[in-house]
Design a protein around this motif. Structure first.
Motif, PDB file in Angstrom:
ATOM      1  N   SER A  15       0.826  -1.215   0.000  1.00  9.15           N
ATOM      2  CA  SER A  15       0.000   0.000   0.000  1.00  9.15           C
ATOM      3  C   SER A  15       0.857   1.261   0.000  1.00  9.15           C
ATOM      4  O   SER A  15       0.378   2.337  -0.362  1.00  9.15           O
ATOM      5  CB  SER A  15      -0.932   0.010   1.212  1.00  9.15           C
ATOM      6  OG  SER A  15      -0.214   0.276   2.416  1.00  9.15           O
ATOM      7  N   TRP A  16       2.133   1.129   0.421  1.00  7.79           N
ATOM      8  CA  TRP A  16       3.041   2.282   0.411  1.00  7.79           C
ATOM      9  C   TRP A  16       3.639   2.554  -0.961  1.00  7.79           C
ATOM     10  O   TRP A  16       4.121   3.658  -1.216  1.00  7.79           O
ATOM     11  CB  TRP A  16       4.201   2.035   1.386  1.00  7.79           C
ATOM     12  CG  TRP A  16       3.832   1.979   2.822  1.00  7.79           C
ATOM     13  CD1 TRP A  16       2.637   2.370   3.393  1.00  7.79           C
ATOM     14  CD2 TRP A  16       4.655   1.515   3.906  1.00  7.79           C
ATOM     15  NE1 TRP A  16       2.675   2.173   4.753  1.00  7.79           N
ATOM     16  CE2 TRP A  16       3.898   1.651   5.096  1.00  7.79           C
ATOM     17  CE3 TRP A  16       5.945   1.012   3.969  1.00  7.79           C
ATOM     18  CZ2 TRP A  16       4.402   1.290   6.337  1.00  7.79           C
ATOM     19  CZ3 TRP A  16       6.463   0.656   5.212  1.00  7.79           C
ATOM     20  CH2 TRP A  16       5.698   0.786   6.383  1.00  7.79           C
ATOM     21  N   LEU A  17       3.670   1.544  -1.822  1.00  8.28           N
ATOM     22  CA  LEU A  17       4.469   1.638  -3.040  1.00  8.28           C
ATOM     23  C   LEU A  17       3.667   2.218  -4.201  1.00  8.28           C
ATOM     24  O   LEU A  17       2.500   1.874  -4.396  1.00  8.28           O
ATOM     25  CB  LEU A  17       4.984   0.249  -3.443  1.00  8.28           C
ATOM     26  CG  LEU A  17       5.795  -0.518  -2.407  1.00  8.28           C
ATOM     27  CD1 LEU A  17       6.274  -1.841  -2.996  1.00  8.28           C
ATOM     28  CD2 LEU A  17       6.985   0.307  -1.929  1.00  8.28           C
ATOM     29  N   PRO A  18       4.311   3.061  -5.024  1.00  7.04           N
ATOM     30  CA  PRO A  18       3.680   3.489  -6.275  1.00  7.04           C
ATOM     31  C   PRO A  18       3.622   2.316  -7.243  1.00  7.04           C
ATOM     32  O   PRO A  18       4.309   1.304  -7.059  1.00  7.04           O
ATOM     33  CB  PRO A  18       4.610   4.597  -6.779  1.00  7.04           C
ATOM     34  CG  PRO A  18       5.941   4.258  -6.184  1.00  7.04           C
ATOM     35  CD  PRO A  18       5.656   3.639  -4.851  1.00  7.04           C
ATOM     36  N   GLN A  19       2.840   2.448  -8.276  1.00  5.95           N
ATOM     37  CA  GLN A  19       2.599   1.324  -9.177  1.00  5.95           C
ATOM     38  C   GLN A  19       3.868   0.835  -9.860  1.00  5.95           C
ATOM     39  O   GLN A  19       4.040  -0.370 -10.068  1.00  5.95           O
ATOM     40  CB  GLN A  19       1.560   1.717 -10.246  1.00  5.95           C
ATOM     41  CG  GLN A  19       1.054   0.539 -11.066  1.00  5.95           C
ATOM     42  CD  GLN A  19       0.391  -0.522 -10.203  1.00  5.95           C
ATOM     43  OE1 GLN A  19      -0.447  -0.203  -9.363  1.00  5.95           O
ATOM     44  NE2 GLN A  19       0.774  -1.786 -10.406  1.00  5.95           N
ATOM     45  N   ASP A  20       4.803   1.738 -10.182  1.00  7.27           N
ATOM     46  CA  ASP A  20       6.011   1.291 -10.868  1.00  7.27           C
ATOM     47  C   ASP A  20       6.857   0.392  -9.971  1.00  7.27           C
ATOM     48  O   ASP A  20       7.472  -0.570 -10.443  1.00  7.27           O
ATOM     49  CB  ASP A  20       6.836   2.480 -11.378  1.00  7.27           C
ATOM     50  CG  ASP A  20       7.346   3.370 -10.250  1.00  7.27           C
ATOM     51  OD1 ASP A  20       6.620   3.547  -9.252  1.00  7.27           O
ATOM     52  OD2 ASP A  20       8.476   3.877 -10.360  1.00  7.27           O
ATOM     53  N   GLU A  21       6.884   0.667  -8.661  1.00  8.15           N
ATOM     54  CA  GLU A  21       7.639  -0.200  -7.758  1.00  8.15           C
ATOM     55  C   GLU A  21       6.929  -1.529  -7.552  1.00  8.15           C
ATOM     56  O   GLU A  21       7.577  -2.582  -7.442  1.00  8.15           O
ATOM     57  CB  GLU A  21       7.867   0.501  -6.411  1.00  8.15           C
ATOM     58  CG  GLU A  21       8.845   1.661  -6.487  1.00  8.15           C
ATOM     59  CD  GLU A  21       9.308   2.106  -5.105  1.00  8.15           C
ATOM     60  OE1 GLU A  21       9.608   1.232  -4.272  1.00  8.15           O
ATOM     61  OE2 GLU A  21       9.353   3.319  -4.868  1.00  8.15           O
ATOM     62  N   ARG A  41      12.062  -2.514   0.177  1.00  8.62           N
ATOM     63  CA  ARG A  41      11.316  -1.270  -0.016  1.00  8.62           C
ATOM     64  C   ARG A  41      10.566  -0.863   1.252  1.00  8.62           C
ATOM     65  O   ARG A  41      10.443   0.328   1.561  1.00  8.62           O
ATOM     66  CB  ARG A  41      10.363  -1.437  -1.200  1.00  8.62           C
ATOM     67  CG  ARG A  41      11.089  -1.485  -2.529  1.00  8.62           C
ATOM     68  CD  ARG A  41      10.203  -2.008  -3.671  1.00  8.62           C
ATOM     69  NE  ARG A  41      10.868  -1.871  -4.957  1.00  8.62           N
ATOM     70  CZ  ARG A  41      11.789  -2.721  -5.407  1.00  8.62           C
ATOM     71  NH1 ARG A  41      12.141  -3.782  -4.665  1.00  8.62           N
ATOM     72  NH2 ARG A  41      12.355  -2.531  -6.592  1.00  8.62           N
ATOM     73  N   ARG A  45      11.407   2.727   3.342  1.00  8.32           N
ATOM     74  CA  ARG A  45      10.388   3.757   3.553  1.00  8.32           C
ATOM     75  C   ARG A  45      10.074   3.943   5.042  1.00  8.32           C
ATOM     76  O   ARG A  45       9.892   5.084   5.510  1.00  8.32           O
ATOM     77  CB  ARG A  45       9.121   3.399   2.775  1.00  8.32           C
ATOM     78  CG  ARG A  45       9.301   3.549   1.270  1.00  8.32           C
ATOM     79  CD  ARG A  45       8.087   3.089   0.484  1.00  8.32           C
ATOM     80  NE  ARG A  45       8.250   3.392  -0.931  1.00  8.32           N
ATOM     81  CZ  ARG A  45       7.919   4.546  -1.492  1.00  8.32           C
ATOM     82  NH1 ARG A  45       7.377   5.502  -0.746  1.00  8.32           N
ATOM     83  NH2 ARG A  45       8.112   4.750  -2.784  1.00  8.32           N
ATOM     84  N   ASN A  57       4.502   6.139   2.582  1.00  8.44           N
ATOM     85  CA  ASN A  57       4.012   6.142   1.196  1.00  8.44           C
ATOM     86  C   ASN A  57       4.324   7.439   0.459  1.00  8.44           C
ATOM     87  O   ASN A  57       4.101   7.544  -0.755  1.00  8.44           O
ATOM     88  CB  ASN A  57       2.501   5.910   1.178  1.00  8.44           C
ATOM     89  CG  ASN A  57       1.732   7.043   1.851  1.00  8.44           C
ATOM     90  OD1 ASN A  57       1.946   7.321   3.033  1.00  8.44           O
ATOM     91  ND2 ASN A  57       0.857   7.695   1.116  1.00  8.44           N
ATOM     92  N   GLU A  58       4.878   8.436   1.158  1.00  6.08           N
ATOM     93  CA  GLU A  58       5.096   9.749   0.539  1.00  6.08           C
ATOM     94  C   GLU A  58       6.505   9.937  -0.012  1.00  6.08           C
ATOM     95  O   GLU A  58       6.749  10.913  -0.737  1.00  6.08           O
ATOM     96  CB  GLU A  58       4.802  10.855   1.562  1.00  6.08           C
ATOM     97  CG  GLU A  58       3.341  10.907   1.992  1.00  6.08           C
ATOM     98  CD  GLU A  58       3.076  11.936   3.081  1.00  6.08           C
ATOM     99  OE1 GLU A  58       1.949  12.492   3.116  1.00  6.08           O
ATOM    100  OE2 GLU A  58       3.991  12.187   3.909  1.00  6.08           O
ATOM    101  N   GLN A  60       9.684   9.812  -2.328  1.00  2.00           N
ATOM    102  CA  GLN A  60       9.851   9.722  -3.783  1.00  2.00           C
ATOM    103  C   GLN A  60      11.341   9.641  -4.104  1.00  2.00           C
ATOM    104  O   GLN A  60      12.155  10.335  -3.487  1.00  2.00           O
ATOM    105  CB  GLN A  60       9.223  10.935  -4.480  1.00  2.00           C
ATOM    106  CG  GLN A  60       7.722  11.042  -4.261  1.00  2.00           C
ATOM    107  CD  GLN A  60       7.145  12.300  -4.894  1.00  2.00           C
ATOM    108  OE1 GLN A  60       7.877  13.153  -5.396  1.00  2.00           O
ATOM    109  NE2 GLN A  60       5.833  12.420  -4.885  1.00  2.00           N
TER     110      GLN A  60
END
Length: 295
Positions: A15-21, A41, A45, A57-58, A60
């Motif tokens: 739930s923390w990761l962006p879609q590319d990760e 990961r 984070r 999750n923030e 970058q």
């Protein structure tokens, strides 16, 4: 790093990761590789959030030419955080340095290595170690040479990672001098009771830690001019001899630590004069489940 993740922990990390990760993790074929990808990961984070004001999750990231990760320029300016990580076997090492955001990011690299009994260290020496490193290693008793090899290998990997140049940087273009390092102890804090199995493999809360390891940079210089000045008669077209010119890397701070007899780790960091007061290192061990579930 455990070989499996609690289901709730895995769900939280995803739930923390962006879609590319998430896509990168899902592309791993082996389930164990997917678990490791999530853990790395998740650790990164969660630990960053212990030192900054952002939620897991923030954060970058952006990447250097050779793939070295770092915070985006905006997030570095806000947090002043530099980081680097390395993993080997069941261990993940994450180093974080926090500096004033108006400063340029310093170069930081870490490596953790397991002393492997089957590695043919002597076949590697001539290809990847500088002449002074090789000479100092071979001068040791045979029973100490393997430990020295992996100490040096961890240091060399940490320096390469700090520079962010990958294999474009020759491992013979720099070398470490362990004779000048300062012995100290690094107290390892734990957010939990130290698991008994760690004590059984020689792991203690007080680790042997060596700071201010000497770093030298080597450059090749031709002898052709000197030969001509001495009136030497060199055949036309013959390649001139080469010598190494060494210079001390005074702006680098390099350190070496031992988790136990099997594992050692190294830190290389630019921006701190090597003759300055010792850097205040703080270390902590925490399991992925405890770290993630705290959020």
């Amino acid at each position: 790093m455990p070989s499996s993740l609690d289901d709730n922990v895995a769900i939280t990390i995803r739930s923390w990761l962006p879609q590319d990760e998430i896509n990168k993790v899902d592309r791993y074929i082996q389930p164990s590789a997917q678990v490791q990808g999530l853990m790395v990961r998740g650790y990164l984070r969660a630990v960053l959030s212990l030192h900054g004001t952002l939620k897991p999750n923030e954060w970058q990231f952006e990447y250097g030419e050779k793939g070295k990760p770092r915070l985006t320029a905006a997030q570095f300016a806000h947090s002043g955080i530099n980081f680097n990580l390395s993993h080997s076997g069941d261990w993940l090492l994450l180093a974080i340095v926090q500096q004033p955001g108006e400063m340029l990011p310093l170069e930081l690299g870490v490596d953790i290595e397991r002393c492997r009994s089957r590695t043919n260290i002597h076949s590697i020496l001539n290809h990847y170690f500088s002449e002074p490193e090789t000479a100092a290693l071979l001068a040791l008793p045979c029973e100490q040479q393997r430990d020295r090899f992996f100490d040096l290998w961890a240091l060399k990997e940490s320096y390469i990672k700090a520079r962010g140049l990958g294999l474009a940087l020759s491992l013979k273009s720099f070398g470490f001098d362990l004779s000048v390092m300062q012995q100290s102890t690094l107290v390892l804090k734990s957010s939990e009771n130290m698991p008994p199995e760690l004590h059984r493999v020689g792991f203690t809360e007080q680790m042997h830690f060596k700071q201010q390891v000497g770093l030298q940079l080597f450059a090749e210089q031709g002898l052709k001019a000197d030969n001509q000045a001495l009136g030497a008669d060199k055949p036309t077209g013959e390649t001139p001899a080469k010598v190494l010119s060494a210079s001390k890397a005074d702006n680098w701070h390099c350190a070496l630590g031992h988790l136990n007899r099997e594992y050692r780790f190294a830190v290389s960091m630019d921006g701190q004069p090597i003759d300055a007061a010792s850097i205040d290192y703080q270390a902590q061990v925490v399991s992925i489940n405890a770290l993630v579930l705290a959020y």
